[in-house]
Design an enzyme around this catalytic site. Sequence first.
Site, mmCIF file in Angstrom:
data_model
loop_
_atom_site.group_PDB
_atom_site.id
_atom_site.type_symbol
_atom_site.label_atom_id
_atom_site.label_comp_id
_atom_site.label_asym_id
_atom_site.label_seq_id
_atom_site.Cartn_x
_atom_site.Cartn_y
_atom_site.Cartn_z
ATOM 1 N N TYR A 298 12.063 1.095 40.776
ATOM 2 C CA TYR A 298 11.016 2.034 40.394
ATOM 3 C C TYR A 298 11.235 3.350 41.138
ATOM 4 O O TYR A 298 10.923 3.485 42.309
ATOM 5 C CB TYR A 298 9.631 1.478 40.709
ATOM 6 C CG TYR A 298 9.266 0.204 39.990
ATOM 7 C CD1 TYR A 298 9.954 -0.192 38.851
ATOM 8 C CD2 TYR A 298 8.245 -0.616 40.450
ATOM 9 C CE1 TYR A 298 9.634 -1.371 38.191
ATOM 10 C CE2 TYR A 298 7.917 -1.786 39.801
ATOM 11 C CZ TYR A 298 8.613 -2.165 38.669
ATOM 12 O OH TYR A 298 8.290 -3.331 38.028
ATOM 13 N N HIS B 218 14.403 -9.597 39.651
ATOM 14 C CA HIS B 218 13.779 -8.787 38.604
ATOM 15 C C HIS B 218 14.181 -9.252 37.208
ATOM 16 O O HIS B 218 13.355 -9.256 36.284
ATOM 17 C CB HIS B 218 14.158 -7.325 38.817
ATOM 18 C CG HIS B 218 13.125 -6.360 38.333
ATOM 19 N ND1 HIS B 218 12.968 -5.103 38.855
ATOM 20 C CD2 HIS B 218 12.165 -6.469 37.377
ATOM 21 C CE1 HIS B 218 11.980 -4.481 38.237
ATOM 22 N NE2 HIS B 218 11.480 -5.287 37.331
ATOM 23 N N PRO C 292 -0.598 -6.145 31.467
ATOM 24 C CA PRO C 292 -1.664 -6.958 30.877
ATOM 25 C C PRO C 292 -2.546 -6.199 29.900
ATOM 26 O O PRO C 292 -3.347 -6.816 29.190
ATOM 27 C CB PRO C 292 -2.454 -7.421 32.102
ATOM 28 C CG PRO C 292 -2.251 -6.329 33.097
ATOM 29 C CD PRO C 292 -0.845 -5.889 32.899
ATOM 30 N N LEU C 293 -2.391 -4.877 29.865
ATOM 31 C CA LEU C 293 -3.127 -4.060 28.894
ATOM 32 C C LEU C 293 -2.184 -3.468 27.855
ATOM 33 O O LEU C 293 -2.471 -2.430 27.260
ATOM 34 C CB LEU C 293 -3.902 -2.956 29.625
ATOM 35 C CG LEU C 293 -4.986 -3.472 30.573
ATOM 36 C CD1 LEU C 293 -5.635 -2.324 31.322
ATOM 37 C CD2 LEU C 293 -6.034 -4.273 29.807
ATOM 38 N N GLY C 294 -1.052 -4.135 27.647
ATOM 39 C CA GLY C 294 -0.133 -3.684 26.603
ATOM 40 C C GLY C 294 0.389 -2.278 26.838
ATOM 41 O O GLY C 294 0.479 -1.479 25.917
ATOM 42 N N ARG C 295 0.734 -1.982 28.112
ATOM 43 C CA ARG C 295 1.214 -0.646 28.498
ATOM 44 C C ARG C 295 0.239 0.453 28.060
ATOM 45 O O ARG C 295 0.636 1.544 27.671
ATOM 46 C CB ARG C 295 2.609 -0.382 27.942
ATOM 47 C CG ARG C 295 3.660 -1.370 28.426
ATOM 48 C CD ARG C 295 5.053 -0.970 28.008
ATOM 49 N NE ARG C 295 6.012 -2.000 28.330
ATOM 50 C CZ ARG C 295 6.605 -2.176 29.508
ATOM 51 N NH1 ARG C 295 6.326 -1.336 30.487
ATOM 52 N NH2 ARG C 295 7.456 -3.157 29.714
ATOM 53 N N GLY C 296 -1.035 0.124 28.097
ATOM 54 C CA GLY C 296 -2.075 1.092 27.771
ATOM 55 C C GLY C 296 -2.635 0.987 26.373
ATOM 56 O O GLY C 296 -3.713 1.518 26.087
ATOM 57 N N PHE C 297 -1.949 0.278 25.485
ATOM 58 C CA PHE C 297 -2.406 0.220 24.105
ATOM 59 C C PHE C 297 -3.768 -0.455 23.976
ATOM 60 O O PHE C 297 -4.630 -0.015 23.194
ATOM 61 C CB PHE C 297 -1.378 -0.511 23.238
ATOM 62 C CG PHE C 297 -1.780 -0.612 21.802
ATOM 63 C CD1 PHE C 297 -1.660 0.485 20.962
ATOM 64 C CD2 PHE C 297 -2.312 -1.782 21.282
ATOM 65 C CE1 PHE C 297 -2.049 0.406 19.632
ATOM 66 C CE2 PHE C 297 -2.704 -1.868 19.957
ATOM 67 C CZ PHE C 297 -2.563 -0.769 19.130
#
Length: 332
Positions: free
Chosen positions: A56, A128, A208-213
């Site tokens: 990262y 990873h 867990p939020l679908g990359r913001g979707f």
Amino acid sequence: MKTRTLGSTGLSVSAIGLGCMGMSFAYGGADEAESIRTLHRAVELGVTMFDTAEVYGPYANEELLARALRGLRGKVSIATKFGFRIGAQGQGMQRVTGVDSRPAQLRAAVEGSLARLGVETIDLLYQHRVDPALPIEDVVGVMADLVREGKVLHLGLSEASATTLRRACAVHPIAALQSEYSLWSRDVEDEVLPACRALGVGFVPYSPLGRGFLTGQLGSTATLATDDYRRGLPRFQDEALRANAPLVARLEQLAAARGVSAAQLALGWLLAQGEQIVPIPGVRRLVHLEQNVAATQLVLSAAELAAIAAAVPRGAVRGARYGEQEMGMVGL
């Protein structure tokens, strides 16, 4: 903040963690001062699980956590990862040239992470991505040596198959398996989650939020930074976003009826899938952090859980979660 235990090794962490990747990598530029405020507030709210990786940045995210969490060593657990081959040229993912878990590379990665994080011991070390050129037994054997040497406390894998997980556990206890899991990415329910339960391994869902979707705030790539990693993902192409919009609209309707946000409802559903599950939503802003932490208090009935799952049913999401090359690195 409620706590949960990852695996049989006794790693106790907050019920929800914090994915720190977006503070340095993948989603466009971030304000470091705001990121540090968010990290400090997370600790105040009882978050004890902070997730990073050498890739990262590369490297910058571990250094950010070291600056932000200095002096809090006894209050937090830091998870980091090794396993990508990082080149000298390019930016972000352009520097990733493949996977590499050879012993010398693994040890060098751990020494680098220890130095950047400013710690003597890594709380949780993940591979990873599985390296198909090496038996997992050999890789975990080296990781286990690092535990015996006091450089690592707990071991984990990321995006590994159930078969690989079983082989790894035969060498050394595995505290956690980290893979993508949310209402719009549920493949792990078939084999991986049952294997985790049977083996006593914790499960850490990333994105867990679908990359913001699943927040309902992303309707077009036009709102994304030009260097945002999601611009290249199949599910974030405009056609796929339009096709998937009704799914998140149904989730928003259910959330409104319950008086919470779509993001909180999605996290509440995920937390209800098992006590061994510790999601690590990524945030950069205080308001999103506080909303996510509040989701740990949400208690959903069996009927509500069924309605949420029906609103975003398996197989209904348009588009792959990664491109072909990255999909080839998961489930090995």
